[in-house]
Design a protein around this motif. Structure first.
Motif, PDB file in Angstrom:
ATOM      1  N   VAL A  21       0.837  -1.208   0.000  1.00  0.00           N
ATOM      2  CA  VAL A  21       0.000   0.000   0.000  1.00  0.00           C
ATOM      3  C   VAL A  21       0.865   1.248   0.000  1.00  0.00           C
ATOM      4  CG1 VAL A  21      -1.665   1.323   1.364  1.00  0.00           C
ATOM      5  CG2 VAL A  21      -1.970  -1.134   1.069  1.00  0.00           C
ATOM      6  N   LEU A  22       1.971   1.228   0.725  1.00  0.00           N
ATOM      7  CA  LEU A  22       2.888   2.362   0.712  1.00  0.00           C
ATOM      8  C   LEU A  22       3.439   2.580  -0.693  1.00  0.00           C
ATOM      9  CD1 LEU A  22       4.374   4.533   2.311  1.00  0.00           C
ATOM     10  CD2 LEU A  22       6.174   2.843   2.801  1.00  0.00           C
ATOM     11  N   ALA A  23       3.736   1.485  -1.387  1.00  0.00           N
ATOM     12  CA  ALA A  23       4.230   1.600  -2.763  1.00  0.00           C
ATOM     13  C   ALA A  23       3.156   2.182  -3.680  1.00  0.00           C
ATOM     14  CB  ALA A  23       4.680   0.233  -3.266  1.00  0.00           C
ATOM     15  N   VAL A  24       1.892   1.765  -3.500  1.00  0.00           N
ATOM     16  CA  VAL A  24       0.791   2.340  -4.289  1.00  0.00           C
ATOM     17  C   VAL A  24       0.688   3.837  -4.021  1.00  0.00           C
ATOM     18  CG1 VAL A  24      -1.713   2.357  -4.620  1.00  0.00           C
ATOM     19  CG2 VAL A  24      -0.516   0.178  -4.371  1.00  0.00           C
ATOM     20  N   TRP A  25       0.797   4.220  -2.748  1.00  0.00           N
ATOM     21  CA  TRP A  25       0.694   5.640  -2.382  1.00  0.00           C
ATOM     22  C   TRP A  25       1.787   6.460  -3.076  1.00  0.00           C
ATOM     23  CZ3 TRP A  25       3.722   9.317   0.009  1.00  0.00           C
ATOM     24  CH2 TRP A  25       3.081  10.450   0.498  1.00  0.00           C
ATOM     25  N   VAL A  26       3.018   5.973  -3.053  1.00  0.00           N
ATOM     26  CA  VAL A  26       4.129   6.695  -3.680  1.00  0.00           C
ATOM     27  C   VAL A  26       3.921   6.778  -5.189  1.00  0.00           C
ATOM     28  CG1 VAL A  26       6.607   6.649  -4.146  1.00  0.00           C
ATOM     29  CG2 VAL A  26       5.763   6.106  -1.848  1.00  0.00           C
ATOM     30  N   ALA A  27       3.471   5.680  -5.789  1.00  0.00           N
ATOM     31  CA  ALA A  27       3.260   5.674  -7.239  1.00  0.00           C
ATOM     32  C   ALA A  27       2.179   6.675  -7.639  1.00  0.00           C
ATOM     33  CB  ALA A  27       2.885   4.271  -7.706  1.00  0.00           C
ATOM     34  N   LEU A  28       1.092   6.755  -6.862  1.00  0.00           N
ATOM     35  CA  LEU A  28       0.047   7.724  -7.180  1.00  0.00           C
ATOM     36  C   LEU A  28       0.549   9.148  -6.994  1.00  0.00           C
ATOM     37  CD1 LEU A  28      -3.209   6.159  -5.655  1.00  0.00           C
ATOM     38  CD2 LEU A  28      -2.665   6.495  -8.071  1.00  0.00           C
ATOM     39  N   LEU A  29       1.340   9.378  -5.960  1.00  0.00           N
ATOM     40  CA  LEU A  29       1.908  10.707  -5.741  1.00  0.00           C
ATOM     41  C   LEU A  29       2.765  11.111  -6.936  1.00  0.00           C
ATOM     42  CD1 LEU A  29       2.302  13.058  -3.681  1.00  0.00           C
ATOM     43  CD2 LEU A  29       4.379  11.857  -2.935  1.00  0.00           C
ATOM     44  N   GLU A  30       3.583  10.192  -7.417  1.00  0.00           N
ATOM     45  CA  GLU A  30       4.444  10.478  -8.565  1.00  0.00           C
ATOM     46  C   GLU A  30       3.642  10.637  -9.850  1.00  0.00           C
ATOM     47  OE1 GLU A  30       7.699  11.104  -8.527  1.00  0.00           O
ATOM     48  OE2 GLU A  30       7.579  10.968  -6.339  1.00  0.00           O
ATOM     49  N   SER A  31       2.457  10.028  -9.898  1.00  0.00           N
ATOM     50  CA  SER A  31       1.641  10.108 -11.116  1.00  0.00           C
ATOM     51  C   SER A  31       0.936  11.446 -11.250  1.00  0.00           C
ATOM     52  CB  SER A  31       0.589   8.992 -11.121  1.00  0.00           C
ATOM     53  OG  SER A  31      -0.444   9.283 -10.203  1.00  0.00           O
ATOM     54  N   GLY A  32       0.852  12.208 -10.155  1.00  0.00           N
ATOM     55  CA  GLY A  32       0.142  13.484 -10.185  1.00  0.00           C
ATOM     56  C   GLY A  32      -1.251  13.406  -9.609  1.00  0.00           C
ATOM     57  N   ILE A  33      -1.716  12.209  -9.235  1.00  0.00           N
ATOM     58  CA  ILE A  33      -3.027  12.023  -8.607  1.00  0.00           C
ATOM     59  C   ILE A  33      -2.844  12.064  -7.098  1.00  0.00           C
ATOM     60  CG2 ILE A  33      -4.910  10.380  -8.228  1.00  0.00           C
ATOM     61  CD1 ILE A  33      -4.566   9.452 -11.076  1.00  0.00           C
ATOM     62  N   ASP A  34      -3.708  12.806  -6.405  1.00  0.00           N
ATOM     63  CA  ASP A  34      -3.585  12.884  -4.951  1.00  0.00           C
ATOM     64  C   ASP A  34      -3.710  11.485  -4.354  1.00  0.00           C
ATOM     65  OD1 ASP A  34      -4.128  13.339  -2.115  1.00  0.00           O
ATOM     66  OD2 ASP A  34      -4.308  15.440  -2.694  1.00  0.00           O
ATOM     67  N   PRO A  35      -2.723  11.027  -3.601  1.00  0.00           N
ATOM     68  CA  PRO A  35      -2.708   9.629  -3.145  1.00  0.00           C
ATOM     69  C   PRO A  35      -3.671   9.313  -2.005  1.00  0.00           C
ATOM     70  CG  PRO A  35      -0.785  10.790  -2.308  1.00  0.00           C
ATOM     71  CD  PRO A  35      -1.488  11.744  -3.224  1.00  0.00           C
ATOM     72  N   VAL A  36      -4.478  10.287  -1.520  1.00  0.00           N
ATOM     73  CA  VAL A  36      -5.437   9.968  -0.463  1.00  0.00           C
ATOM     74  C   VAL A  36      -6.446   8.920  -0.923  1.00  0.00           C
ATOM     75  CG1 VAL A  36      -5.271  12.158   0.768  1.00  0.00           C
ATOM     76  CG2 VAL A  36      -6.901  11.927  -1.108  1.00  0.00           C
ATOM     77  N   VAL A  37      -6.640   8.788  -2.254  1.00  0.00           N
ATOM     78  CA  VAL A  37      -7.582   7.784  -2.759  1.00  0.00           C
ATOM     79  C   VAL A  37      -7.145   6.370  -2.384  1.00  0.00           C
ATOM     80  CG1 VAL A  37      -8.322   9.249  -4.661  1.00  0.00           C
ATOM     81  CG2 VAL A  37      -6.431   7.664  -5.005  1.00  0.00           C
ATOM     82  N   THR A  38      -5.861   6.174  -2.115  1.00  0.00           N
ATOM     83  CA  THR A  38      -5.355   4.848  -1.739  1.00  0.00           C
ATOM     84  C   THR A  38      -6.090   4.317  -0.518  1.00  0.00           C
ATOM     85  OG1 THR A  38      -3.161   5.541  -2.505  1.00  0.00           O
ATOM     86  CG2 THR A  38      -3.285   3.522  -1.188  1.00  0.00           C
ATOM     87  N   GLY A  39      -6.296   5.185   0.476  1.00  0.00           N
ATOM     88  CA  GLY A  39      -6.934   4.758   1.710  1.00  0.00           C
ATOM     89  C   GLY A  39      -8.343   4.254   1.487  1.00  0.00           C
ATOM     90  N   LEU A  40      -9.156   5.005   0.748  1.00  0.00           N
ATOM     91  CA  LEU A  40     -10.539   4.604   0.532  1.00  0.00           C
ATOM     92  C   LEU A  40     -10.623   3.300  -0.242  1.00  0.00           C
ATOM     93  CD1 LEU A  40     -13.462   5.452   1.038  1.00  0.00           C
ATOM     94  CD2 LEU A  40     -13.439   6.568  -1.185  1.00  0.00           C
ATOM     95  N   VAL A  41      -9.795   3.144  -1.257  1.00  0.00           N
ATOM     96  CA  VAL A  41      -9.806   1.915  -2.054  1.00  0.00           C
ATOM     97  C   VAL A  41      -9.461   0.704  -1.189  1.00  0.00           C
ATOM     98  CG1 VAL A  41      -8.659   0.682  -3.932  1.00  0.00           C
ATOM     99  CG2 VAL A  41      -9.322   3.067  -4.245  1.00  0.00           C
ATOM    100  N   MET A  42      -8.429   0.815  -0.371  1.00  0.00           N
ATOM    101  CA  MET A  42      -8.031  -0.305   0.476  1.00  0.00           C
ATOM    102  C   MET A  42      -9.098  -0.615   1.524  1.00  0.00           C
ATOM    103  SD  MET A  42      -5.376  -1.376  -0.876  1.00  0.00           S
ATOM    104  CE  MET A  42      -5.238  -2.703   0.336  1.00  0.00           C
ATOM    105  N   GLY A  43      -9.744   0.413   2.063  1.00  0.00           N
ATOM    106  CA  GLY A  43     -10.816   0.162   3.021  1.00  0.00           C
ATOM    107  C   GLY A  43     -11.973  -0.584   2.388  1.00  0.00           C
ATOM    108  N   LEU A  44     -12.354  -0.199   1.177  1.00  0.00           N
ATOM    109  CA  LEU A  44     -13.462  -0.862   0.494  1.00  0.00           C
ATOM    110  C   LEU A  44     -13.133  -2.302   0.111  1.00  0.00           C
ATOM    111  CD1 LEU A  44     -14.625   2.074  -1.799  1.00  0.00           C
ATOM    112  CD2 LEU A  44     -15.855   1.131   0.156  1.00  0.00           C
ATOM    113  N   LEU A  45     -11.851  -2.624   0.018  1.00  0.00           N
ATOM    114  CA  LEU A  45     -11.453  -3.983  -0.348  1.00  0.00           C
ATOM    115  C   LEU A  45     -11.349  -4.916   0.864  1.00  0.00           C
ATOM    116  CD1 LEU A  45      -8.626  -3.298  -2.977  1.00  0.00           C
ATOM    117  CD2 LEU A  45     -10.944  -4.135  -3.418  1.00  0.00           C
ATOM    118  N   THR A  46     -11.542  -4.405   2.070  1.00  0.00           N
ATOM    119  CA  THR A  46     -11.314  -5.201   3.280  1.00  0.00           C
ATOM    120  C   THR A  46     -12.616  -5.803   3.780  1.00  0.00           C
ATOM    121  OG1 THR A  46      -9.504  -3.692   3.866  1.00  0.00           O
ATOM    122  CG2 THR A  46     -10.299  -5.176   5.584  1.00  0.00           C
ATOM    123  N   TYR A  47     -12.722  -7.128   3.685  1.00  0.00           N
ATOM    124  CA  TYR A  47     -13.960  -7.825   4.026  1.00  0.00           C
ATOM    125  C   TYR A  47     -14.349  -7.652   5.485  1.00  0.00           C
ATOM    126  CZ  TYR A  47     -13.313 -10.441  -0.343  1.00  0.00           C
ATOM    127  OH  TYR A  47     -13.157 -10.803  -1.661  1.00  0.00           O
TER     128      TYR A  47
END
Length: 632
Positions: free
Chosen positions: A230-256
């Protein structure tokens, strides 16, 4: 449940109660408490920015870099809070949304449509109000700051203003709308307020997210592995220009999320017994893992992260972003600015119109098949409190504006916070003054409530105490050796005495044989007594003497009741009641019950403490619905 260390006789709860609270109740309580902390952080930010504006800017603009060799990330301190720590906040929001989808009100998929419609309209209408006021002023790009509801403030305000006046279902409805709100708002941040998109970094983030899904599908549960990915996803999104806060919501929605299964709990009990017999480090580690695996990752992660996000992350975000110099000139400029009025009017006026209007339209379009879980008056209060925008509104404002316009946007957000709070108070006060029958319908509505009890009560089969035609039915899954069931019994007796003919009480067996070895034979003895018409007399004796449940003790109780001892002995020795007990256990499994005592009130699982106060409150609500003809 087994005996815990000491305590008040009424501090124990059902499986999802206060001492072992449900994630949903825990979420509400934490949000309610954190609203005060969040408000204090807002005040502190305003005081700091007005008494030491230079230090305020210097501190939050301080650059902080994290590097490993030639690779690294460098952001200002405010950026680390907004893009880093806030990802944890949205992670918790995603966890709660997933839990509601898997186990809560939204497990009935027909109920998903209404929050989606209300959430979407609650975003679109405020944005349109903002655009209407800002058209031609060059500030149209700030429309996103007028959209989003602040979950912590909204639920905190509902608790403060409506603890005794608004139905609990309103909190569920507001949370569901707010989750849709946050999800769309993050999509807006990702695509409308991000800079130039670096495609290679974005594809890397997508690939890493696919790897997370593959790891989960393989059944790997090690938290460290997920944390690194998840930390790697966050860094990749930051480098892509997309605000990486979306990482948190996506991971929460994926957790059963799923209820603890009795098989898993029994396996955990076995592991603990092995450790008790041989307390070695290896068995301690095995027992700890077994205990953790019996609870869904969603619940464990909520318990771990929610207090931190509520009491540290969100207040820190407010401290970093709410600071603005306020004087007569600043207020004059702000309240003559279309930015301020666009945000304030969009949230305070647009939100309630959108939520109430879209809900009414959806109900009319489906001819009542889609209805909110509460009455229209409560939906109106939910619409006004949805106008409390703060966290995401501030986040978007910092992305959309700079300088004077950012200050105007912040004043607009604070104005909306105050205005929506006052409007919610006014609506709640009006509802409280309605005549009682009209108020009941305005608050409770006519939607059929969800039923958690899988096997309905059958007076011809179940053990029923009280009138069979009572408007309220309380079902308890209990274990005669469980000390918590013994503690609950006095509350049940008081409940039946207080409510008289309005309540009937049903006992169903759930002997937890892995922790209570004499519970099964006690249940079978109660069935043997039932064969002779003495179930409730035996039931009371067993709960009054929970420490004496050997066969000789059971015979002594039968003799005291004047039962035919030959029939009683034959029934118990041949386990004639085992099949009847097994039927209750099977119905418990179908209803997702794994601990005792667990209560159902008119088919809904009771998630509060089982003292007389909490049970009486649940019964009064169920009775009110029943007397109004609204179901359980």
């Amino acid at each position: 449940m087994t005996e815990s260390a000491a305590g008040n006789a009424y501090t124990g709860t059902t499986e999802c109660g206060d001492q072992v609270r449900s994630p949903w109740r825990d979420f509400l309580r934490t949000e309610t408490g954190s609203a005060a902390v969040l408000l204090a952080a807002v005040v502190a930010a305003l005081v700091w920015a007005n008494t030491g504006p230079g230090t305020y800017r210097t501190v939050w603009d301080t650059a902080l870099s994290v590097r490993i060799g030639s690779l690294g990330v460098s952001l200002g301190l405010r950026g680390w809070v907004n893009s880093g720590l806030m990802a944890l906040f949205f992670f918790v929001v995603g966890l709660e949304a997933r839990r509601e989808f898997d186990m809560g009100e939204l497990r009935d998929r027909r109920r998903v449509a209404l929050p989606l419609v209300a959430g979407a309209c609650g975003l679109a209408v405020p944005a349109l109000v903002y655009l209407a006021l800002n058209a031609g002023h060059g500030t149209e790009h700030g429309w996103g700051a007028a959209m989003s509801t602040d979950t912590a403030f909204a639920l905190g305000i509902l608790a403060l203003l409506g603890r005794r006046r608004l139905p609990p279902g309103l909190r569920t409805f507001v949370l569901s709308v707010a989750v849709v709100d946050d999800f769309v708002a993050l999509a807006v941040i990702a695509f409308a307020y991000s800079g130039h998109i670096a495609l290679p970094a974005l594809l890397t983030a997508v690939g890493l997210l696919a790897l997370v899904l593959a790891v989960r599908a393989a059944g790997l549960r090690q938290g460290a592995v997920y944390a690194v990915l998840v930390l790697a996803v966050w860094v990749a999104l930051l480098e892509s220009g997309i605000d990486p806060v979306v990482t948190g919501l996506v991971m929460g929605l994926l957790t059963y999320a799923y209820p603890a299964a009795r098989d898993d709990l029994e396996r955990a009990s076995g592991l603990f017994r092995r450790f008790r017999e041989q307390p070695t480090p290896e068995l301690e580690r095995t027992a700890r893992r077994g205990l953790a695996s019996s609870i869904s990752p969603n619940e464990r992660l909520q318990r771990a992260f929610h207090p931190w996000t509520s009491y540290a992350v969100v207040p820190l975000f407010a401290l970093a972003n709410a600071g603005i110099g306020i004087d007569a000139g600043a207020l004059s400029r702000a309240f003559s600015s279309t930015v301020t009025w666009g945000i304030a009017c969009g949230l305070v006026l647009g939100k309630p119109v959108a939520v109430l209007g879209s809900t009414l339209a959806a109900s009319a379009a489906t001819r009542g098949r889609v209805r909110p879980p509460v009455g229209w008056g409560a939906v109106g209060a939910g619409g006004t409190v949805a106008g409390v925008g703060f966290t995401v509104s501030l986040l978007i404002a910092t992305l959309a504006f700079h300088g004077r316009h950012l200050a105007e946007a912040k004043i607009g957000i604070l104005t909306a916070l105050l205005g929506a709070s006052l409007l919610t108070w006014a609506v709640t006060a009006v509802l409280g003054r309605l005549p009682k029958p009209l108020r009941g319908r305005a608050l409770l509505g006519s939607a059929e409530p969800l039923t958690d009890l899988a096997v309905p009560v059958d007076p011809g089969r179940d053990k029923v105490r009280g009138p069979h035609d009572a408007p309220v039915t309380v079902v308890e899954y209990g274990d005669f050796e469980c000390p918590y069931c013994g503690r609950a019994e006095s509350a049940i007796r008081a409940l039946l005495a207080d409510f008289g003919d309005d309540v009937r009480y049903v006992w169903r067996h759930l002997p937890l044989t892995d922790v209570h070895p004499r519970a099964q034979i006690a249940a079978e003895a109660a069935e043997a007594a039932a064969e002779q018409g003495a179930f409730w007399a035996m039931h009371d004796l067993l709960l009054d003497h929970q420490g004496a449940l050997r066969f000789a003790d059971l015979r002594a109780y039968a003799e005291r009741l004047g039962l035919d001892m030959e029939r009683f002995d034959r029934h118990v020795r041949r386990h004639a009641g085992a099949a009847r007990v097994a039927e209750d256990v099977e119905s418990a499994d179908l209803s997702g019950v794994s601990g005792t005592p667990t209560f159902f009130v008119n088919g809904r699982r009771h998630t509060g403490a089982y003292d007389i106060g909490h049970l009486s409150k649940a019964v009064r609500t169920a009775r009110q619905r029943a007397l109004l003809g609204l179901g359980g």
